[in-house]
Design an enzyme around this catalytic site. Structure first.
Site, mmCIF file in Angstrom:
data_model
loop_
_atom_site.group_PDB
_atom_site.id
_atom_site.type_symbol
_atom_site.label_atom_id
_atom_site.label_comp_id
_atom_site.label_asym_id
_atom_site.label_seq_id
_atom_site.Cartn_x
_atom_site.Cartn_y
_atom_site.Cartn_z
ATOM 1 C CG HIS A 17 28.974 12.134 40.039
ATOM 2 N ND1 HIS A 17 27.935 12.297 39.150
ATOM 3 C CD2 HIS A 17 28.786 10.921 40.615
ATOM 4 C CE1 HIS A 17 27.147 11.225 39.188
ATOM 5 N NE2 HIS A 17 27.651 10.381 40.075
ATOM 6 C CE LYS A 69 23.227 3.099 37.422
ATOM 7 N NZ LYS A 69 24.123 4.060 38.083
ATOM 8 N NE ARG A 79 22.974 8.793 46.362
ATOM 9 C CZ ARG A 79 22.786 8.332 45.149
ATOM 10 N NH1 ARG A 79 23.202 8.999 44.122
ATOM 11 N NH2 ARG A 79 22.160 7.199 44.940
ATOM 12 C CB SER A 119 22.735 10.438 37.796
ATOM 13 O OG SER A 119 24.107 10.716 37.946
#
Length: 145
Positions: free
Chosen positions: A27, A51, A101, A137
């Site tokens: 990030h 989430k 990614r 994360s």
């Protein structure tokens, strides 16, 4: 409009949204790279119903601010509940920044980018640097456990 390195910037204000639970080196790299493309970046600590982050968006925003270099006066951090496009409209941001990614990220982000484009806000996808591709994360949370 030119930046301090002599290159040209893409625009005045961009938003980099995410849950940032936690904010990772990947990030940070996206924010660093975006700073050279836009005069101002807002890191938008958002809510994602899929989430369940460890803290509130306000708590995560406070933690994230501490991780940014003090001299990055062109980067702000804001907690937000609502659509990213709504924030962009209210605050004059013309671009949403998203990192990718892998292929799964790309597919998901292209779908979101298409919807945001229909709502009048462009999305710029920045690929993760190879050394940061494996960092997420989820992985960082697992290391902290």
């Amino acid at each position: 409009m030119s930046d301090t390195t002599g290159g040209s910037r893409l625009g005045e204000h961009a938003v980099y949204p995410g849950t940032f639970d936690p904010f990772t080196p990947g990030h940070l790299d996206i924010v660093e790279r975006a700073r050279h493309l836009f005069a101002r970046i807002t890191v938008l600590v958002a809510v994602n119903g899929d989430k369940h982050p460890a803290g509130t968006e306000a708590e995560r925003a406070t933690q994230l601010r501490r991780k940014l270099p003090a001299h990055w006066d062109d980067v702000s951090v804001t907690a937000w509940r609502g659509l990213t496009v709504a924030f962009c409209r209210q605050h004059g941001a013309g671009v949403i920044i998203r990192g990718v990614r892998n292929r799964a990220d790309m597919s998901h982000e292209c779908h979101l980018a298409s919807m945001n484009e229909d709502l009048g806000i462009t999305t710029l996808l920045l690929p993760a640097r190879p050394r940061l591709v494996a960092i997420s994360s989820t992985v960082v949370r697992g290391l902290d456990s």
